[in-house]
Design an enzyme around this catalytic site. Structure first.
Site, PDB file in Angstrom:
ATOM      1  N   GLY A 109       0.799  -1.222   0.000  1.00 16.46           N
ATOM      2  CA  GLY A 109       0.000   0.000   0.000  1.00 16.46           C
ATOM      3  C   GLY A 109       0.826   1.262   0.000  1.00 16.46           C
ATOM      4  N   CYS A 110       2.119   1.130  -0.126  1.00 19.62           N
ATOM      5  CA  CYS A 110       3.039   2.266  -0.056  1.00 19.62           C
ATOM      6  C   CYS A 110       3.174   2.949  -1.418  1.00 19.62           C
ATOM      7  CB  CYS A 110       4.404   1.769   0.416  1.00 19.62           C
ATOM      8  SG  CYS A 110       5.656   3.061   0.597  1.00 19.62           S
ATOM      9  N   TYR A 111       3.356   4.259  -1.395  1.00 15.31           N
ATOM     10  CA  TYR A 111       3.615   5.019  -2.617  1.00 15.31           C
ATOM     11  C   TYR A 111       4.819   4.439  -3.369  1.00 15.31           C
ATOM     12  CZ  TYR A 111       5.358   8.798  -5.545  1.00 15.31           C
ATOM     13  OH  TYR A 111       5.838   9.532  -6.591  1.00 15.31           O
ATOM     14  N   PHE A 112       5.810   3.956  -2.646  1.00 14.84           N
ATOM     15  CA  PHE A 112       7.030   3.437  -3.259  1.00 14.84           C
ATOM     16  C   PHE A 112       6.896   2.001  -3.762  1.00 14.84           C
ATOM     17  CE2 PHE A 112       8.472   6.970  -0.665  1.00 14.84           C
ATOM     18  CZ  PHE A 112       9.295   7.635  -1.560  1.00 14.84           C
ATOM     19  N   ARG A 113       5.682   1.443  -3.755  1.00 11.55           N
ATOM     20  CA  ARG A 113       5.488   0.064  -4.222  1.00 11.55           C
ATOM     21  C   ARG A 113       5.905  -0.104  -5.679  1.00 11.55           C
ATOM     22  NH1 ARG A 113       0.370   2.061  -3.630  1.00 11.55           N
ATOM     23  NH2 ARG A 113      -0.806   2.311  -5.555  1.00 11.55           N
TER      24      ARG A 113
END
Length: 165
Positions: free
Chosen positions: A36-40
């Site tokens: 769920g992270c922006y950096f995924r």
């Protein structure tokens, strides 16, 4: 206290405990992930990096964690399916662990307490923090979240470590 990663174990999605000694002799990048992270989007660049160097003795080990703003809500089969089907990663992804706090996984306790390159601590401050391990299982460098796995800095260090037999 361990001086390399080989004394640690982690749980595969199957529930089987896997020794990191299985990766002895390889250059390893250890990364804490969160779907769920922006950096995924780094899942894709990690996979590209893996494909580029895996035949030369390089491995990536992913450790999902929900420690940063609950950005890894998935567990079990749901998490495994996300990583393998949605993100199409082929490198090992282990069961969700804690990378900080009271319940920190022993591996991350070890990784977080390293004094590398004059830096007093190398604790993950967010998802997709990366540790680079040499062929002897020793931590040689780390990269913060914002450092792309495909950056020249990361690739130069991997190439350097791969050239040492």
């Amino acid at each position: 206290m361990e001086n390399n990663i080989y004394g640690f174990k982690a749980l595969e999605f199957s529930g089987k405990e896997r020794s990191l000694e299985d990766f002895a002799g390889k250059v390893v990048l250890i990364v804490n992930t969160a779907s769920g992270c922006y950096f995924r989007r780094q899942f894709k660049t990690l996979e590209r990096l893996y494909q580029q160097y895996k035949d030369q003795g390089f491995e990536i080990l992913a450790f999902p964690s929900n420690d940063f703003r609950n950005q890894e809500p998935r567990t079990g089969l749901n998490l495994e399916t996300y990583c393998k089907i949605k993100e199409r990663v082929t490198f090992p992804v282990f069961k969700r662990i804690h990378v900080k706090g009271d319940y920190i996984h022993p591996l991350y306790q070890f990784l977080s307490n390293k004094d590398l390159n004059g830096v007093l601590q190398s604790k993950p401050l967010w998802n997709f923090h990366k540790y680079l391990i040499d062929r002897n299982g020793k931590v040689v460098d780390f990269y913060h979240t914002v450092t792309s796995p495909m950056s020249a800095r990361v690739q130069r260090k991997i190439q350097e470590l791969l050239s040492v037999k």
